[in-house]
Design a protein around this motif. Sequence first.
Motif, short mmCIF file in Angstrom:
data_model
loop_
_atom_site.label_atom_id
_atom_site.label_comp_id
_atom_site.label_asym_id
_atom_site.label_seq_id
_atom_site.Cartn_x
_atom_site.Cartn_y
_atom_site.Cartn_z
N UNK A 1 0.84 -1.18 0.00
CA UNK A 1 0.00 0.00 0.00
C UNK A 1 0.89 1.24 0.00
N UNK A 2 0.50 2.24 -0.79
CA UNK A 2 1.31 3.44 -0.93
C UNK A 2 1.57 4.17 0.38
N UNK A 3 0.54 4.26 1.20
CA UNK A 3 0.67 4.96 2.48
C UNK A 3 1.64 4.22 3.41
N UNK A 4 1.50 2.89 3.46
CA UNK A 4 2.39 2.09 4.32
C UNK A 4 3.83 2.18 3.81
N UNK A 5 3.98 2.11 2.49
CA UNK A 5 5.32 2.16 1.90
C UNK A 5 5.99 3.50 2.21
N UNK A 6 5.24 4.58 2.13
CA UNK A 6 5.79 5.91 2.43
C UNK A 6 6.29 5.98 3.87
N UNK A 7 5.50 5.40 4.79
CA UNK A 7 5.89 5.39 6.21
C UNK A 7 7.15 4.56 6.41
N UNK A 8 7.22 3.40 5.76
CA UNK A 8 8.37 2.52 5.87
C UNK A 8 9.62 3.18 5.29
N UNK A 9 9.47 3.83 4.16
CA UNK A 9 10.59 4.48 3.49
C UNK A 9 11.16 5.58 4.38
N UNK A 10 10.28 6.37 4.98
CA UNK A 10 10.72 7.47 5.85
C UNK A 10 11.42 6.91 7.10
N UNK A 11 10.90 5.83 7.63
CA UNK A 11 11.48 5.23 8.83
C UNK A 11 12.90 4.73 8.58
N UNK A 12 13.13 4.11 7.40
CA UNK A 12 14.42 3.49 7.14
C UNK A 12 15.46 4.45 6.56
#
Length: 251
Positions: free
Chosen positions: A168-179
């Motif tokens: 999901x785009x929203x989840x991916x954005x959160x994961x990308x920012x976290x890492x």
Amino acid sequence: MNDTVNEKKLKYLEFLHRETANRHHTHSEDTYQYDLLRMGDPKAVQEGMRMFSSDLTGHISDDPLRNYKYLFVASATLASRSAIIGGMDMERAYNISDLYILKMDSLKSIEEVKALHADMIAFYTKEMAALDRAKVYSKPVTLCLDYIYHHLHESIRVTDLALQTGLNGSYLSTLFKKETGQTVSSYILSKRIEAAENMLKFSDFPYAEISSILAFSSQSHFTRVFKQQTGYTPKKYRNTFFQNRPPQVES
């Protein structure tokens, strides 16, 4: 006067090229493969093979095999320089070039030289693609980084990255920012500005062409964003930092 190169000989060569419709590659045509290499884009290999076999390559020896060997050395020099501009350790880049040139020197056919050239471009390209992968990222974020590297010259949306990862785009954005510590958009922008800085420092690409290559919506948009990120207009940046050779290691 220099008997090897003088104005009369240059003018005569220009005349012959005009009469035979012969020319060299333009600067943009010649450097495109190395821009792809620097960004770790696998398309550098195909482009390098196409350019190396082109009828517009330089004629610098009447012996066909020797001509290709000379062209190989020139290409190795440009490949190592592009890798250094992109962040590769200078000594490593030069050592790769030296090893390929040593191997090329023993080859006995044009086809062998062409094959080795393709292998050299592929090696540099893979090295450049791996430079920013030293950190350990999850598979989805690694896929995103790969996609961004290979499509920096195109418009990139979170939905494009979501399709690559199946998330999901929203989840991916959160994961990308976290890492990575950056949003997807800020990371993409930082890489485009980084590429623009290198092109301004080490090439004579027009500002409009840099803007187009790096997928900015317009030259004015590129100029505005570049100044926001660096504090310089593209023109001021080039005038301040332009270099006509790879950076040297300070003693």
